[in-house]
Design an enzyme around this catalytic site. Structure first.
Site, mmCIF file in Angstrom:
data_model
loop_
_atom_site.group_PDB
_atom_site.id
_atom_site.type_symbol
_atom_site.label_atom_id
_atom_site.label_comp_id
_atom_site.label_asym_id
_atom_site.label_seq_id
_atom_site.Cartn_x
_atom_site.Cartn_y
_atom_site.Cartn_z
ATOM 1 N N ASN A 178 0.752 -1.541 -0.457
ATOM 2 C CA ASN A 178 0.124 -0.302 0.155
ATOM 3 C C ASN A 178 0.964 1.680 -0.403
ATOM 4 O OD1 ASN A 178 0.823 -0.611 2.727
ATOM 5 N ND2 ASN A 178 -0.798 0.072 3.402
ATOM 6 N N GLU A 235 0.692 5.328 0.415
ATOM 7 C CA GLU A 235 -0.703 6.394 1.342
ATOM 8 C C GLU A 235 -0.058 7.450 0.641
ATOM 9 O OE1 GLU A 235 -0.511 5.981 5.487
ATOM 10 O OE2 GLU A 235 -1.726 4.073 5.199
ATOM 11 N N CYS A 290 -4.292 0.633 -2.191
ATOM 12 C CA CYS A 290 -4.068 -0.834 -1.177
ATOM 13 C C CYS A 290 -3.296 -1.333 -2.135
ATOM 14 C CB CYS A 290 -5.135 -1.552 -1.585
ATOM 15 S SG CYS A 290 -6.738 -0.647 -0.407
ATOM 16 N N GLU A 349 -2.795 -4.431 -2.591
ATOM 17 C CA GLU A 349 -3.461 -5.832 -3.616
ATOM 18 C C GLU A 349 -3.709 -5.295 -5.289
ATOM 19 O OE1 GLU A 349 -4.575 -5.158 -1.022
ATOM 20 O OE2 GLU A 349 -6.873 -6.157 0.276
ATOM 21 N N CYS A 403 -10.367 -5.107 0.821
ATOM 22 C CA CYS A 403 -11.337 -3.798 1.141
ATOM 23 C C CYS A 403 -12.592 -3.947 -0.619
ATOM 24 C CB CYS A 403 -11.398 -2.782 1.033
ATOM 25 S SG CYS A 403 -10.821 -1.847 -0.112
ATOM 26 N N CYS A 456 -11.034 -2.797 -3.653
ATOM 27 C CA CYS A 456 -9.457 -4.003 -3.839
ATOM 28 C C CYS A 456 -10.808 -5.099 -5.016
ATOM 29 C CB CYS A 456 -9.188 -4.597 -3.020
ATOM 30 S SG CYS A 456 -7.865 -3.367 -2.387
#
Ligand code: THU
Length: 160
Positions: free
Chosen positions: A62, A64, A73, A75, A112, A115
């Site tokens: 990830n 940010e 994210c 993934e 999430c 994703c």
């Protein structure tokens, strides 16, 4: 009125050692990615690794941003990395692991909603189920056999 029930099965392994050598390798690459996460705001690190049909592996973590909605994210970074490098080769397995620097999380944490939608896009694009392996700080590993199980009644390109 009719009640429609959908069943969802997933598989739980006591530890990584119960996985095939290929899955162990993939999960280890996801774990290694935890150190590459850039998560100065959430302190929640996500590592991911995707295996393609030709056995090549692409990784992600990830990333940010001070402008929070721009956070990406792990993934998705891994899947986009794979798609950018080998767009015509189907992903077959996606390993995801997390580590929250503020607390220990024993049970595997699943992706999430955003994703799930992205994983679903790649399943549909290549008409190939993507197995998902999940692990947190604890030894247990969950295996989900298709994203359709995590995203029932999902939206997809056939509606467009
Ligand atoms: N995150 C992921 O990388 N994957 C998920 O499925 C859930 C959340 C990241 C985004 C953000 O950097 C941090 O975890 C906290 O939400």
């Amino acid at each position: 009125m009719e009640v429609i029930k959908e069943q969802f099965e997933y598989y739980s392994y006591p530890s990584m050692e119960f996985l095939s050598p290929a899955d162990q390798e993939l999960m280890q690459k996801a774990i290694d990615q935890l150190d590459h996460a850039y998560a100065p705001y959430s302190h929640f690190h996500v590592g991911a690794a995707v295996r393609l049909k030709d056995e090549n592996i692409y990784v992600g973590s990830n990333q940010e941003n001070a402008s929070y909605p721009l956070c990406m994210c792990g993934e998705r970074v891994a899947l986009y990395n794979a798609a950018a490098n080998q767009p015509s080769v189907a992903p077959t397995t996606l390993a995801i692991t997390i580590h929250n620097q503020n607390m220990k999380i024993e049970k595997p944490v699943s992706p999430c909603g955003a994703c799930r939608q992205v994983i679903s896009e790649y399943e549909n694009r290549h008409q190939q189920p993507i197995r998902i392996l999940l692990k947190s700080d604890g030894p247990q590993v969950y295996e989900i056999r298709t994203i359709a199980d995590l995203l029932p009644l999902g939206f997809n390109g056939t509606f467009l």
